[in-house]
Design a protein around this motif. Structure first.
Motif, PDB file in Angstrom:
ATOM      1  N   TYR A 158      79.777 -24.668 -14.317  1.00 31.89           N
ATOM      2  CA  TYR A 158      80.755 -24.138 -15.277  1.00 31.89           C
ATOM      3  C   TYR A 158      80.185 -23.104 -16.252  1.00 31.89           C
ATOM      4  O   TYR A 158      80.943 -22.536 -17.032  1.00 31.89           O
ATOM      5  CB  TYR A 158      81.399 -25.278 -16.063  1.00 31.89           C
ATOM      6  CG  TYR A 158      82.536 -25.935 -15.319  1.00 31.89           C
ATOM      7  CD1 TYR A 158      83.810 -25.370 -15.303  1.00 31.89           C
ATOM      8  CD2 TYR A 158      82.337 -27.116 -14.611  1.00 31.89           C
ATOM      9  CE1 TYR A 158      84.849 -25.970 -14.616  1.00 31.89           C
ATOM     10  CE2 TYR A 158      83.369 -27.735 -13.917  1.00 31.89           C
ATOM     11  CZ  TYR A 158      84.618 -27.145 -13.915  1.00 31.89           C
ATOM     12  OH  TYR A 158      85.648 -27.742 -13.223  1.00 31.89           O
ATOM     13  N   THR A 159      78.872 -22.879 -16.219  1.00 27.45           N
ATOM     14  CA  THR A 159      78.287 -21.878 -17.127  1.00 27.45           C
ATOM     15  C   THR A 159      77.550 -20.767 -16.387  1.00 27.45           C
ATOM     16  O   THR A 159      77.362 -19.688 -16.944  1.00 27.45           O
ATOM     17  CB  THR A 159      77.291 -22.528 -18.104  1.00 27.45           C
ATOM     18  OG1 THR A 159      76.185 -23.081 -17.364  1.00 27.45           O
ATOM     19  CG2 THR A 159      77.963 -23.613 -18.934  1.00 27.45           C
ATOM     20  N   PRO A 208      84.085 -25.566 -21.282  1.00 25.46           N
ATOM     21  CA  PRO A 208      85.373 -26.253 -21.162  1.00 25.46           C
ATOM     22  C   PRO A 208      85.288 -27.627 -21.832  1.00 25.46           C
ATOM     23  O   PRO A 208      84.201 -28.224 -21.882  1.00 25.46           O
ATOM     24  CB  PRO A 208      85.570 -26.384 -19.651  1.00 25.46           C
ATOM     25  CG  PRO A 208      84.641 -25.391 -19.042  1.00 25.46           C
ATOM     26  CD  PRO A 208      83.474 -25.283 -19.983  1.00 25.46           C
ATOM     27  N   VAL A 211      83.517 -30.433 -19.907  1.00 22.52           N
ATOM     28  CA  VAL A 211      82.070 -30.251 -19.785  1.00 22.52           C
ATOM     29  C   VAL A 211      81.388 -30.586 -21.110  1.00 22.52           C
ATOM     30  O   VAL A 211      80.325 -31.217 -21.134  1.00 22.52           O
ATOM     31  CB  VAL A 211      81.740 -28.807 -19.357  1.00 22.52           C
ATOM     32  CG1 VAL A 211      80.236 -28.596 -19.269  1.00 22.52           C
ATOM     33  CG2 VAL A 211      82.394 -28.484 -18.019  1.00 22.52           C
ATOM     34  N   CYS A 282      79.915 -20.276  -9.976  1.00 24.06           N
ATOM     35  CA  CYS A 282      80.594 -20.065 -11.258  1.00 24.06           C
ATOM     36  C   CYS A 282      81.236 -18.677 -11.292  1.00 24.06           C
ATOM     37  O   CYS A 282      82.420 -18.539 -11.608  1.00 24.06           O
ATOM     38  CB  CYS A 282      79.590 -20.217 -12.400  1.00 24.06           C
ATOM     39  SG  CYS A 282      80.236 -19.789 -14.035  1.00 24.06           S
ATOM     40  N   TRP A 285      84.222 -18.331  -8.632  1.00 29.89           N
ATOM     41  CA  TRP A 285      85.465 -19.005  -9.055  1.00 29.89           C
ATOM     42  C   TRP A 285      86.184 -18.199 -10.134  1.00 29.89           C
ATOM     43  O   TRP A 285      87.403 -18.020 -10.080  1.00 29.89           O
ATOM     44  CB  TRP A 285      85.151 -20.391  -9.586  1.00 29.89           C
ATOM     45  CG  TRP A 285      84.748 -21.384  -8.545  1.00 29.89           C
ATOM     46  CD1 TRP A 285      84.736 -21.205  -7.184  1.00 29.89           C
ATOM     47  CD2 TRP A 285      84.282 -22.715  -8.772  1.00 29.89           C
ATOM     48  NE1 TRP A 285      84.294 -22.342  -6.563  1.00 29.89           N
ATOM     49  CE2 TRP A 285      84.016 -23.289  -7.504  1.00 29.89           C
ATOM     50  CE3 TRP A 285      84.071 -23.477  -9.915  1.00 29.89           C
ATOM     51  CZ2 TRP A 285      83.548 -24.596  -7.357  1.00 29.89           C
ATOM     52  CZ3 TRP A 285      83.596 -24.784  -9.791  1.00 29.89           C
ATOM     53  CH2 TRP A 285      83.341 -25.331  -8.512  1.00 29.89           C
TER      54      TRP A 285
END
Length: 337
Positions: A158-159, A208, A211, A282, A285
């Motif tokens: 996610y990062t 997010p 997370v 990441c 997406w």
């Protein structure tokens, strides 16, 4: 006319050679390499890779050459020989750039007047699109990992942090109030350095809520200056993670047991991609759901926009204008006569 120009260039080259410092006439490349190598200031990980390239591709060919005897055509011939031997384009280019740096340093120290590394044709790097996991594959990877490492990889997906940034992260760099990470410290493999890869690598990364929640649970009991992710082995706990060891004992075993369902509903083993693929995932997406390439560049800390453009083909509607044009074309070709 062309022959005359070649003659003038050759005469100039000989004059330049004659003006070289006599100290360089007796210096062989192996001896200059030893001095140059010990004076270099580079990251430990870079040094390890460079050492392998020098040992395998540079010194076996150039070690006994006198510096002043190396001509431009000799360098070009060496590049051709490496290519003919099947050495990969990336290794050839790295070998050349190291040799060029070594000989440029000889110019700076007065051993040469001019470097022979100029106007050299190098093999092109293959244009390979980045590999990435689908959400289903990524979820399977997370579930296959030991629970202690799931938060770290969730953060990776996610990062898009680089391995060194992810494993060099300190608790103080997590801004809970603003749901941000400040990328500052980097794990080099030889310790933690207080600066990232480039100036653009020092950045803030949004988190997010899900997370951040997982990260806050992981941070309980840790001090502000502690590393967020460290070794867990008994007797060695709390040390910075080693990339090779973590891959060998954690990442690859997890992937060997991670399955997902393909589009046909059949169970498949997750592709055996490296941990760096979390970074590509990441970016992929985000581009697919419409985040601009400039935003992705800032998120990943790319110094050059061209690096981020590798993901352009994943943008929604990347080819819609072309398809619309074909659909709007009055006359269409057909296989039926």
């Amino acid at each position: 006319m062309q022959a005359r120009a070649w003659g003038v260039e050759r005469e100039a080259s000989l004059c330049i050679r004659d003006r070289r410092d006599l100290r360089g006439s007796a210096v062989r490349l192996r001896d200059w390499h030893a001095r140059w190598w010990n004076a270099r200031v580079v990251a430990p990980r870079t040094l390890r890779g460079d050492e392998s390239v020098m040992r395998n591709h540079v010194l076996p060919y150039w070690a006994d050459w006198k510096l002043r005897d190396i001509q431009r055509i000799d360098v070009q011939t060496w590049i051709r020989l490496l290519t003919d031997k099947g050495v990969g384009s990336s290794a050839v280019r790295r070998s050349y750039h190291l040799t060029s740096s070594l000989l440029s340093a000889a110019v700076d120290d007065g051993l040469l007047v001019i470097s022979p590394c100029r106007h050299i044709a190098l093999p092109r790097l293959p244009d390979r699109p980045p590999q990435w996991f689908t959400p289903g594959q990524a979820q399977s990877v997370l579930c296959s990992l030991p629970s202690a490492w799931r938060t770290m990889c969730l953060l990776g997906f996610y990062t898009g942090l680089r391995w060194g940034e992810l494993t060099g992260l300190r608790c103080r760099s997590v801004d809970r109030d603003r749901s941000r990470l400040l990328v500052v410290d980097v794990n080099t493999g030889k310790g933690i350095k207080p600066y990232p890869k480039t100036t653009k690598s020092r950045r803030e990364v949004p988190l997010p809520p899900s997370v951040l929640d997982a990260l806050e649970c992981h941070l309980r009991g840790l001090a502000s200056n502690d590393l967020v992710f460290t070794t867990l082995t008994k007797g060695r706990a709390g040390r910075p993670l080693n990339d090779g060891n973590w891959r060998r004992y954690t990442w690859w075993p997890a992937l060997d047991n991670a399955y997902y369902l393909d589009d046909a509903g059949a169970q498949q083993l997750v592709p055996r991609y490296s941990p760096h693929t979390m970074r590509h995932t990441c970016a992929s997406w985000l581009v697919q759901i419409g985040v601009s390439l400039s935003e992705v560049q800032h998120l990943l800390g790319h110094a050059n926009y061209q690096t981020t453009e590798r993901y352009a083909h994943l943008q929604p509607g990347a080819h819609e204008a072309v398809l619309d044009a074909w659909e709007g074309m009055g006359a269409r070709l057909s296989l039926v006569a």
